[in-house]
Design a protein around this motif. Structure first.
Motif, PDB file in Angstrom:
ATOM      1  N   GLY A 195       0.772  -1.150  -0.020  1.00  0.00           N
ATOM      2  CA  GLY A 195      -0.001  -0.072   0.188  1.00  0.00           C
ATOM      3  C   GLY A 195       0.998   1.073   0.038  1.00  0.00           C
ATOM      4  O   GLY A 195       2.005   1.101   0.353  1.00  0.00           O
ATOM      5  N   GLY A 196       0.027   2.318  -0.121  1.00  0.00           N
ATOM      6  CA  GLY A 196       0.936   3.712  -0.238  1.00  0.00           C
ATOM      7  C   GLY A 196       0.073   4.870  -0.685  1.00  0.00           C
ATOM      8  O   GLY A 196      -1.319   4.733  -0.627  1.00  0.00           O
ATOM      9  N   HIS A 197       0.685   5.999  -0.900  1.00  0.00           N
ATOM     10  CA  HIS A 197       0.117   7.232  -1.078  1.00  0.00           C
ATOM     11  C   HIS A 197      -0.430   7.163  -2.523  1.00  0.00           C
ATOM     12  O   HIS A 197       0.555   6.933  -3.471  1.00  0.00           O
ATOM     13  N   GLY A 198      -1.558   7.737  -2.811  1.00  0.00           N
ATOM     14  CA  GLY A 198      -1.856   7.846  -4.175  1.00  0.00           C
ATOM     15  C   GLY A 198      -1.308   8.869  -4.924  1.00  0.00           C
ATOM     16  O   GLY A 198      -0.933   8.748  -6.243  1.00  0.00           O
ATOM     17  N   GLY A 199      -0.501   9.778  -4.594  1.00  0.00           N
ATOM     18  CA  GLY A 199       0.315  10.576  -5.194  1.00  0.00           C
ATOM     19  C   GLY A 199       1.679  10.174  -5.512  1.00  0.00           C
ATOM     20  O   GLY A 199       2.431  10.659  -5.980  1.00  0.00           O
ATOM     21  N   ASP A 206       0.863  -1.766  -6.642  1.00  0.00           N
ATOM     22  CA  ASP A 206      -0.757  -1.403  -6.712  1.00  0.00           C
ATOM     23  C   ASP A 206      -1.644  -2.565  -7.040  1.00  0.00           C
ATOM     24  O   ASP A 206      -1.498  -3.115  -8.101  1.00  0.00           O
ATOM     25  N   PRO A 207      -2.340  -3.447  -6.107  1.00  0.00           N
ATOM     26  CA  PRO A 207      -3.047  -4.519  -6.318  1.00  0.00           C
ATOM     27  C   PRO A 207      -4.221  -4.190  -7.230  1.00  0.00           C
ATOM     28  O   PRO A 207      -4.703  -5.180  -7.934  1.00  0.00           O
ATOM     29  N   GLN A 230     -16.366 -25.753 -27.796  1.00  0.00           N
ATOM     30  CA  GLN A 230     -16.757 -26.166 -26.346  1.00  0.00           C
ATOM     31  C   GLN A 230     -17.164 -24.855 -25.492  1.00  0.00           C
ATOM     32  O   GLN A 230     -16.705 -23.636 -25.848  1.00  0.00           O
ATOM     33  N   ALA A 231     -18.110 -25.240 -24.357  1.00  0.00           N
ATOM     34  CA  ALA A 231     -18.469 -23.926 -23.587  1.00  0.00           C
ATOM     35  C   ALA A 231     -17.865 -23.785 -22.250  1.00  0.00           C
ATOM     36  O   ALA A 231     -17.329 -24.924 -21.530  1.00  0.00           O
ATOM     37  N   GLY A 232     -17.447 -22.625 -22.070  1.00  0.00           N
ATOM     38  CA  GLY A 232     -16.924 -22.189 -20.724  1.00  0.00           C
ATOM     39  C   GLY A 232     -16.960 -20.771 -20.187  1.00  0.00           C
ATOM     40  O   GLY A 232     -17.140 -20.125 -21.376  1.00  0.00           O
ATOM     41  N   VAL A 233     -17.113 -20.631 -18.806  1.00  0.00           N
ATOM     42  CA  VAL A 233     -17.398 -19.293 -18.672  1.00  0.00           C
ATOM     43  C   VAL A 233     -16.524 -18.917 -17.239  1.00  0.00           C
ATOM     44  O   VAL A 233     -16.698 -19.883 -16.549  1.00  0.00           O
ATOM     45  N   ILE A 234     -16.008 -17.559 -17.628  1.00  0.00           N
ATOM     46  CA  ILE A 234     -15.372 -17.206 -16.056  1.00  0.00           C
ATOM     47  C   ILE A 234     -16.134 -15.839 -15.972  1.00  0.00           C
ATOM     48  O   ILE A 234     -15.679 -15.026 -16.484  1.00  0.00           O
ATOM     49  N   SER A 235     -16.641 -15.840 -14.493  1.00  0.00           N
ATOM     50  CA  SER A 235     -17.120 -14.465 -14.359  1.00  0.00           C
ATOM     51  C   SER A 235     -16.611 -13.919 -12.780  1.00  0.00           C
ATOM     52  O   SER A 235     -16.681 -14.911 -12.041  1.00  0.00           O
ATOM     53  N   ILE A 236     -16.594 -12.800 -12.825  1.00  0.00           N
ATOM     54  CA  ILE A 236     -16.066 -12.022 -11.464  1.00  0.00           C
ATOM     55  C   ILE A 236     -17.137 -11.676 -11.170  1.00  0.00           C
ATOM     56  O   ILE A 236     -17.860 -10.718 -11.566  1.00  0.00           O
ATOM     57  N   GLY A 237     -17.735 -11.946  -9.731  1.00  0.00           N
ATOM     58  CA  GLY A 237     -18.755 -11.694  -9.155  1.00  0.00           C
ATOM     59  C   GLY A 237     -18.428 -10.681  -7.932  1.00  0.00           C
ATOM     60  O   GLY A 237     -19.544  -9.930  -7.368  1.00  0.00           O
ATOM     61  N   GLY A 238     -17.271 -10.405  -7.624  1.00  0.00           N
ATOM     62  CA  GLY A 238     -17.157  -9.428  -6.556  1.00  0.00           C
ATOM     63  C   GLY A 238     -15.647  -8.984  -6.398  1.00  0.00           C
ATOM     64  O   GLY A 238     -14.826  -9.933  -6.857  1.00  0.00           O
ATOM     65  N   MET A 239     -15.376  -7.778  -6.015  1.00  0.00           N
ATOM     66  CA  MET A 239     -14.078  -7.221  -5.789  1.00  0.00           C
ATOM     67  C   MET A 239     -14.235  -6.208  -4.731  1.00  0.00           C
ATOM     68  O   MET A 239     -14.822  -5.371  -4.863  1.00  0.00           O
ATOM     69  N   GLN A 240     -13.167  -6.394  -3.762  1.00  0.00           N
ATOM     70  CA  GLN A 240     -13.094  -5.446  -2.525  1.00  0.00           C
ATOM     71  C   GLN A 240     -11.729  -4.818  -2.472  1.00  0.00           C
ATOM     72  O   GLN A 240     -10.714  -5.614  -2.465  1.00  0.00           O
ATOM     73  N   ALA A 241     -11.519  -3.644  -2.501  1.00  0.00           N
ATOM     74  CA  ALA A 241     -10.231  -3.142  -2.357  1.00  0.00           C
ATOM     75  C   ALA A 241     -10.240  -1.585  -1.976  1.00  0.00           C
ATOM     76  O   ALA A 241     -11.082  -0.704  -2.444  1.00  0.00           O
ATOM     77  N   GLY A 242      -9.779  -1.375  -0.698  1.00  0.00           N
ATOM     78  CA  GLY A 242      -9.828   0.009  -0.193  1.00  0.00           C
ATOM     79  C   GLY A 242     -11.035   0.819  -0.049  1.00  0.00           C
ATOM     80  O   GLY A 242     -11.948   0.356  -0.312  1.00  0.00           O
ATOM     81  N   ASN A 243     -10.750   2.035   0.607  1.00  0.00           N
ATOM     82  CA  ASN A 243     -11.997   2.764   0.600  1.00  0.00           C
ATOM     83  C   ASN A 243     -11.610   4.276   0.890  1.00  0.00           C
ATOM     84  O   ASN A 243     -12.185   5.005   1.497  1.00  0.00           O
ATOM     85  N   SER A 244     -10.509   4.845   0.116  1.00  0.00           N
ATOM     86  CA  SER A 244     -10.180   6.251   0.136  1.00  0.00           C
ATOM     87  C   SER A 244     -10.024   6.541  -1.094  1.00  0.00           C
ATOM     88  O   SER A 244      -9.552   5.856  -2.105  1.00  0.00           O
ATOM     89  N   TYR A 245      -9.939   7.837  -1.504  1.00  0.00           N
ATOM     90  CA  TYR A 245      -9.730   8.347  -2.700  1.00  0.00           C
ATOM     91  C   TYR A 245      -8.378   8.290  -2.981  1.00  0.00           C
ATOM     92  O   TYR A 245      -7.734   8.242  -4.103  1.00  0.00           O
ATOM     93  N   ASN A 246      -7.412   8.498  -2.069  1.00  0.00           N
ATOM     94  CA  ASN A 246      -5.912   8.821  -2.118  1.00  0.00           C
ATOM     95  C   ASN A 246      -5.064   7.995  -1.614  1.00  0.00           C
ATOM     96  O   ASN A 246      -3.918   8.178  -1.256  1.00  0.00           O
ATOM     97  N   ILE A 248      -3.546   3.835  -1.905  1.00  0.00           N
ATOM     98  CA  ILE A 248      -3.193   2.748  -2.703  1.00  0.00           C
ATOM     99  C   ILE A 248      -3.517   1.446  -1.544  1.00  0.00           C
ATOM    100  O   ILE A 248      -2.435   1.466  -0.670  1.00  0.00           O
ATOM    101  N   PRO A 249      -4.585   0.598  -1.557  1.00  0.00           N
ATOM    102  CA  PRO A 249      -4.534  -0.582  -0.583  1.00  0.00           C
ATOM    103  C   PRO A 249      -3.418  -1.476  -0.898  1.00  0.00           C
ATOM    104  O   PRO A 249      -2.823  -1.634  -1.711  1.00  0.00           O
ATOM    105  N   HIS A 250      -3.334  -2.290   0.432  1.00  0.00           N
ATOM    106  CA  HIS A 250      -2.238  -3.204   0.219  1.00  0.00           C
ATOM    107  C   HIS A 250      -2.724  -4.519  -0.442  1.00  0.00           C
ATOM    108  O   HIS A 250      -1.844  -5.301  -0.851  1.00  0.00           O
TER     109      HIS A 250
END
Length: 385
Positions: A195-199, A206-207, A230-246, A248-250
């Motif tokens: 993690g680090g400062h957005g600036g 940056d993960p 052949q048929a196959g599907v990969i779907s991303i259903g959720g992503m959680q990362a950080g909670n601030s504007y500036n 960078i989460p770890h």
């Protein structure tokens, strides 16, 4: 062949009454104790004794036919969904936040009605019948998987199941032969960066940025590793990362699902997504942690069971009733049964004005005119399977 198209109105009305009872008192996966107790009491009234060796709240009972040369298993699922029902039905769910939005109330009522009919026409049934009222179809761990591990299919020659389906017209019955429904496996990923400062991104790893590369790369598993037919599907259903504007989460957490139409494809997609998670993360100086969560295998409708099912449908309901359906990327834990034994999973259409909402919708409802059709179908499987 016994003509059961003349199932009397009394049995039809009885089946609808059971279905409405189950609808009013839904229970979530693994919690179907009241439903199971009700089913158990009705089976005992019919002279059937539930087998106590199987884990609760599953209910399994055996009927012994006049000859017993073959044993046919019939399955219904009992669990409801965590949804708040909408609409003004006379039989609306009485349990806040829980409703039958996939037709399992109908499936349970149908199999219970089949047991009632068979025990009252015992002289007409040559085969042994195993009635399986299964818990936890909607959630993992799978109720079907557990029952198979406990030996529910021991001595069974073939197994049949039905699903009331809202995207097939009322009066039509069909299935896809061979691989007909997809596997469904999940994964959890953690990308561990710095993690680090957005600036000052040069001081961080940056993960979130790495996650964007990973999600893009996952699509190449299907487009560049899977045969185009052949048929196959990969779907991303959720992503959680950080909670601030500036800031960078770890780390970033990602949840997703893998669906495939064959065992080999499912395995390949698992291996590739794990490799990409670790290698792409490492290429940016991060660590990629991959946790694979096995779900249900692909559902395979066996050709010999499909042949029997098609004959039953045409002989009982007429040639126009049968539909050859395309495979679906939906999943069903019935697949655990047909992974072990010959069998088929049949869709009974109910699309109509009454049943116009899709499965898992808060206004979903069954067109109860489809219930007698499903009862007739399962009785014929018991006789001819």
């Amino acid at each position: 062949m016994i003509n059961i198209k003349l199932i009397d109105s009394e049995l039809k009305d009885w089946a609808v009454k059971q279905r409405r009872y189950f609808h009013m008192y839904p229970e979530l996966s693994g919690q179907e104790y009241q439903t199971a107790a009700y089913v158990r009491d009705r089976l005992k009234e019919f002279g059937l004794t539930p087998d106590l060796k199987f884990s609760t709240p599953n209910i399994v009972a055996r009927f012994y036919g006049t000859e017993g040369k073959r044993t046919i298993a019939l399955r219904a699922d009992m669990d409801a969904l965590p949804l708040q029902e909408e609409g003004n039905k006379a039989y609306t769910s009485t349990v806040s936040g829980v409703m039958h939005a996939c037709g399992h109330d109908g499936h349970t009522a149908i199999l219970l009605s089949v047991a009632k009919w068979i025990t009252s026409h015992a002289e007409a049934i040559k085969n042994n019948i195993v009635f399986i009222f299964q818990s936890s179809e909607e959630e993992s761990p799978s109720g079907a998987k557990k029952l198979v591990e406990e030996g529910v299919l021991d001595g069974v020659d073939a197994i049949y199941g039905v699903h009331l389906i809202s995207d097939v017209p009322l009066g039509k019955i069909g299935f896809a032969e061979g691989f007909s429904m997809a596997s469904s496996d999940d994964f959890d990923i953690i990308i561990e960066g710095v993690g680090g400062h957005g600036g000052n991104p040069q001081d961080a790893i940056d993960p979130i940025y790495i996650a964007t590369h990973l999600i893009q790369a996952f699509q190449s598993v299907v487009s560049r590793n899977l045969h185009p037919l052949q048929a196959g599907v990969i779907s991303i259903g959720g992503m959680q990362a950080g909670n601030s504007y500036n800031v960078i989460p770890h780390q970033v957490k990602i949840q997703g699902t893998i669906r495939a139409m064959t065992f080999e494809t499912a395995q390949m997609m698992y291996v590739k997504t794990e490799q990409l998670t670790k290698s792409i993360s490492a290429s940016f100086g991060a660590k990629g942690h991959y946790d694979y969560i096995p779900g249900t295998p692909p559902l395979y409708n066996h050709p010999e069971a499909c042949e029997t099912a098609k004959k039953v449908i045409i002989d009982t309901f007429g040639e126009d009733a049968f539909l050859s359906l395309d495979p679906s990327m939906g999943a069903e834990d019935y697949s655990f049964y047909v992974k072990e034994k010959t069998g088929a999973f049949i869709n009974v259409g109910m699309k109509s004005e009454k049943s116009s909402y899709p499965h898992h919708h808060p206004k979903f409802d069954i067109d109860e005119e489809a219930i007698p059709t499903a009862i007739e179908l399962m009785i014929q499987f018991a006789i001819q399977g």
